[in-house]
Design a protein around this motif. Structure first.
Motif, PDB file in Angstrom:
ATOM      1  N   MET A  85       0.842  -1.167   0.186  1.00 50.62           N
ATOM      2  CA  MET A  85      -0.060  -0.002  -0.054  1.00 50.62           C
ATOM      3  C   MET A  85       0.771   1.256   0.051  1.00 50.62           C
ATOM      4  N   GLY A  86       0.818   2.083  -1.143  1.00 55.88           N
ATOM      5  CA  GLY A  86       1.247   3.320  -1.033  1.00 55.88           C
ATOM      6  C   GLY A  86       0.498   4.473  -0.653  1.00 55.88           C
ATOM      7  N   PHE A  87       1.042   5.435  -0.162  1.00 56.94           N
ATOM      8  CA  PHE A  87       0.519   6.654   0.024  1.00 56.94           C
ATOM      9  C   PHE A  87       1.463   8.051  -0.293  1.00 56.94           C
ATOM     10  N   ALA A  88       0.739   8.974  -0.679  1.00 51.13           N
ATOM     11  CA  ALA A  88       1.494  10.272  -1.233  1.00 51.13           C
ATOM     12  C   ALA A  88       0.995  11.456  -0.564  1.00 51.13           C
ATOM     13  N   ILE A  89       1.958  12.234  -0.378  1.00 52.72           N
ATOM     14  CA  ILE A  89       1.798  13.557   0.332  1.00 52.72           C
ATOM     15  C   ILE A  89       2.765  14.435  -0.082  1.00 52.72           C
ATOM     16  N   HIS A  90       2.388  15.581  -0.314  1.00 50.23           N
ATOM     17  CA  HIS A  90       3.157  16.763  -0.727  1.00 50.23           C
ATOM     18  C   HIS A  90       3.225  18.038   0.421  1.00 50.23           C
ATOM     19  N   PRO A  91       4.460  18.655   0.711  1.00 46.59           N
ATOM     20  CA  PRO A  91       4.477  19.392   1.867  1.00 46.59           C
ATOM     21  C   PRO A  91       3.904  20.750   1.869  1.00 46.59           C
ATOM     22  N   TYR A  92       3.381  21.038   0.540  1.00 45.90           N
ATOM     23  CA  TYR A  92       2.596  22.400   0.604  1.00 45.90           C
ATOM     24  C   TYR A  92       0.983  21.961   0.821  1.00 45.90           C
ATOM     25  N   ILE A  93       0.695  20.604   0.901  1.00 46.72           N
ATOM     26  CA  ILE A  93      -0.658  20.334   1.298  1.00 46.72           C
ATOM     27  C   ILE A  93      -0.932  19.689   2.767  1.00 46.72           C
ATOM     28  N   MET A  94      -0.254  18.683   2.974  1.00 46.13           N
ATOM     29  CA  MET A  94      -0.180  18.085   4.353  1.00 46.13           C
ATOM     30  C   MET A  94       0.733  18.618   5.140  1.00 46.13           C
ATOM     31  N   GLY A  95       1.795  19.146   4.622  1.00 46.13           N
ATOM     32  CA  GLY A  95       2.822  20.101   5.624  1.00 46.13           C
ATOM     33  C   GLY A  95       2.410  21.372   6.287  1.00 46.13           C
ATOM     34  N   VAL A  96       1.044  21.816   6.145  1.00 43.78           N
ATOM     35  CA  VAL A  96       0.755  23.144   6.830  1.00 43.78           C
ATOM     36  C   VAL A  96       0.219  22.755   7.990  1.00 43.78           C
ATOM     37  N   PRO A  97       0.115  23.881   8.873  1.00 44.27           N
ATOM     38  CA  PRO A  97      -0.108  23.737  10.421  1.00 44.27           C
ATOM     39  C   PRO A  97      -1.679  22.783  10.605  1.00 44.27           C
ATOM     40  N   HIS A  98      -2.414  23.217   9.920  1.00 43.24           N
ATOM     41  CA  HIS A  98      -3.913  22.718  10.066  1.00 43.24           C
ATOM     42  C   HIS A  98      -3.888  21.378   9.584  1.00 43.24           C
ATOM     43  N   ARG A  99      -3.229  20.636   9.074  1.00 45.89           N
ATOM     44  CA  ARG A  99      -3.321  19.238   8.450  1.00 45.89           C
ATOM     45  C   ARG A  99      -2.236  18.359   8.896  1.00 45.89           C
ATOM     46  N   MET A 100      -1.101  19.065   9.491  1.00 45.85           N
ATOM     47  CA  MET A 100       0.032  18.307   9.955  1.00 45.85           C
ATOM     48  C   MET A 100      -0.268  17.216  11.048  1.00 45.85           C
ATOM     49  N   ALA A 101      -1.306  17.314  11.919  1.00 45.74           N
ATOM     50  CA  ALA A 101      -1.517  16.332  12.877  1.00 45.74           C
ATOM     51  C   ALA A 101      -2.187  15.083  12.258  1.00 45.74           C
ATOM     52  N   VAL A 102      -2.668  15.409  11.099  1.00 49.87           N
ATOM     53  CA  VAL A 102      -3.392  14.038  10.499  1.00 49.87           C
ATOM     54  C   VAL A 102      -2.293  13.171   9.970  1.00 49.87           C
ATOM     55  N   ILE A 103      -1.273  13.817   9.388  1.00 51.39           N
ATOM     56  CA  ILE A 103      -0.330  12.879   8.961  1.00 51.39           C
ATOM     57  C   ILE A 103       0.519  12.080  10.167  1.00 51.39           C
ATOM     58  N   GLU A 104       0.546  12.977  11.328  1.00 48.28           N
ATOM     59  CA  GLU A 104       1.199  12.096  12.285  1.00 48.28           C
ATOM     60  C   GLU A 104       0.333  11.000  12.905  1.00 48.28           C
ATOM     61  N   ALA A 105      -0.969  11.493  12.862  1.00 42.43           N
ATOM     62  CA  ALA A 105      -1.868  10.355  13.511  1.00 42.43           C
ATOM     63  C   ALA A 105      -1.888   9.129  12.541  1.00 42.43           C
ATOM     64  N   LEU A 106      -1.786   9.459  11.356  1.00 46.00           N
ATOM     65  CA  LEU A 106      -1.753   8.232  10.142  1.00 46.00           C
ATOM     66  C   LEU A 106      -0.420   7.240  10.696  1.00 46.00           C
ATOM     67  N   LEU A 107       0.669   8.045  10.829  1.00 45.60           N
ATOM     68  CA  LEU A 107       1.691   7.201  10.821  1.00 45.60           C
ATOM     69  C   LEU A 107       1.868   6.434  12.367  1.00 45.60           C
ATOM     70  N   ASP A 108       1.252   7.085  13.457  1.00 47.88           N
ATOM     71  CA  ASP A 108       1.160   6.437  14.590  1.00 47.88           C
ATOM     72  C   ASP A 108       0.092   5.057  14.536  1.00 47.88           C
ATOM     73  N   ALA A 109      -0.930   5.366  13.797  1.00 44.58           N
ATOM     74  CA  ALA A 109      -1.897   4.378  13.592  1.00 44.58           C
ATOM     75  C   ALA A 109      -1.338   3.203  12.788  1.00 44.58           C
ATOM     76  N   LEU A 110      -0.623   3.404  11.691  1.00 40.60           N
ATOM     77  CA  LEU A 110      -0.048   2.395  10.875  1.00 40.60           C
ATOM     78  C   LEU A 110       1.114   1.671  11.781  1.00 40.60           C
ATOM     79  N   MET A 111       1.857   2.482  12.534  1.00 44.27           N
ATOM     80  CA  MET A 111       3.052   1.783  13.180  1.00 44.27           C
ATOM     81  C   MET A 111       2.307   0.870  14.456  1.00 44.27           C
ATOM     82  N   ALA A 112       1.277   1.124  14.853  1.00 41.08           N
ATOM     83  CA  ALA A 112       0.492   0.212  16.052  1.00 41.08           C
ATOM     84  C   ALA A 112      -0.026  -0.977  15.519  1.00 41.08           C
ATOM     85  N   ARG A 113      -0.018  -1.152  14.085  1.00 41.34           N
ATOM     86  CA  ARG A 113      -0.753  -2.342  13.515  1.00 41.34           C
ATOM     87  C   ARG A 113       0.540  -3.368  13.351  1.00 41.34           C
TER      88      ARG A 113
END
Length: 296
Positions: free
Chosen positions: A246-274
């Motif tokens: 499973m691949g997923f793709a992110i761009h710094p100017y979209i998900m790297g902004v302050p109001h979205r960054m926590a979503v990426i951190e939550a995603l990484l943590d959720a995947l690491m928990a599996r």
């Protein structure tokens, strides 16, 4: 060759069951895209439409939207991945190396895999000398990292009918533009087979956020729904059983902004928990797949 000649149709239920090391079920392939948007070109994407609907150049507003990602958003990504010990694949325009050397060096020094993504962020169809552009990109990235470039993603996943042949001739081993399966597959070229790689056009912040206009949380929910389903299928005794990618793709100017960054951190943590998940770079997925015995 036409696409169906390069990549003969194979039903997923007819593919052999293969396995990841250590009992893992799902190889997760994170891809960070960094691009060089040249002010003299039309912007590859717009967050602000032009006043009165008239296309304007130079497009300072949308250039600056992207530039924020290179100046700020990328560094949020770098910190998030480093803190979790994850090394993603970097889809990178070759000209990022001379034009953004601080960013390129940080990714190299963190052990990120460099995947070719064109020279500038310009559709492949507009390049008069494709072999020359590919060669310039591959040679620049290889000289900078000290490692051969194994993977390629076209800007906007763009190719002409000849592009795969040019890429294979330049030594590329996998191409991410052919999003056709949950596993790699062999793609015919005039220089021998290369692999397709399960990139994603839906687990991707451009369509999810900028085209479909979903809230940022949709990226997390969608990616975890896909991971859960693939893990369940991989563990099953049915015809879809066996390891998945499973691949997923992110761009710094979209998900790297302050109001979205926590979503990426939550995603990484959720995947690491599996416990069924292993994070892998594209070159490692290619090596694993070629050793798996799957002839597809």
């Amino acid at each position: 060759m036409r696409p169906e000649q390069r990549l003969p149709h194979t039903a997923a239920v007819d593919r052999p069951r293969i396995h990841l090391p250590d009992g893992k079920r799902l190889a997760v392939w994170p891809v960070v895209n960094v691009e060089n948007w040249r002010i003299e070109n039309p912007m590859p994407r717009q967050v602000l439409v032009a006043p009165t609907g008239a296309a304007l150049q130079p497009d300072i507003a949308n250039w600056a939207w992207h530039e924020y990602g290179m100046r700020v958003g990328f560094w949020r990504f770098l910190e998030a991945f480093e803190r979790r010990g994850i090394r993603p694949t970097l889809s990178i325009n070759g000209s990022v190396v001379p034009d953004y050397p601080r960013l390129a060096a940080a990714a190299r020094d963190a052990g990120w895999e460099f995947m070719g993504h064109g020279w500038h962020q310009v559709p492949t169809h507009r390049i008069e000398d494709q072999p020359g552009m590919i060669r310039q990109t591959v040679e620049t990235l290889a000289a900078f990292t000290g490692e051969p470039v194994v993977g390629w993603l076209g800007p906007g996943l763009t190719e002409t009918l000849e592009t795969a042949d040019h890429l294979a001739a330049a030594g590329i081993g996998y191409i991410a533009d052919w999003v056709v399966d949950d596993l790699p597959a062999r793609l015919k070229t005039s220089s021998g087979p290369v692999l397709t790689m399960p990139y994603s056009v839906e687990l991707n912040d451009i369509p999810t956020i900028m085209i479909q206009h979903h809230p940022a949380r949709e990226f997390l929910d969608r990616t975890m729904a896909q991971a859960d389903r693939l893990i369940a299928e991989a563990a099953s005794a049915g015809p879809l059983g066996g390891a998945k990618v499973m691949g997923f793709a992110i761009h710094p100017y979209i998900m790297g902004v302050p109001h979205r960054m926590a979503v990426i951190e939550a995603l990484l943590d959720a995947l690491m928990a599996r416990p069924e998940v292993v994070f892998m770079q594209g070159r490692a997925i290619r090596d694993w797949y070629l050793a798996s015995g799957d002839p597809t």
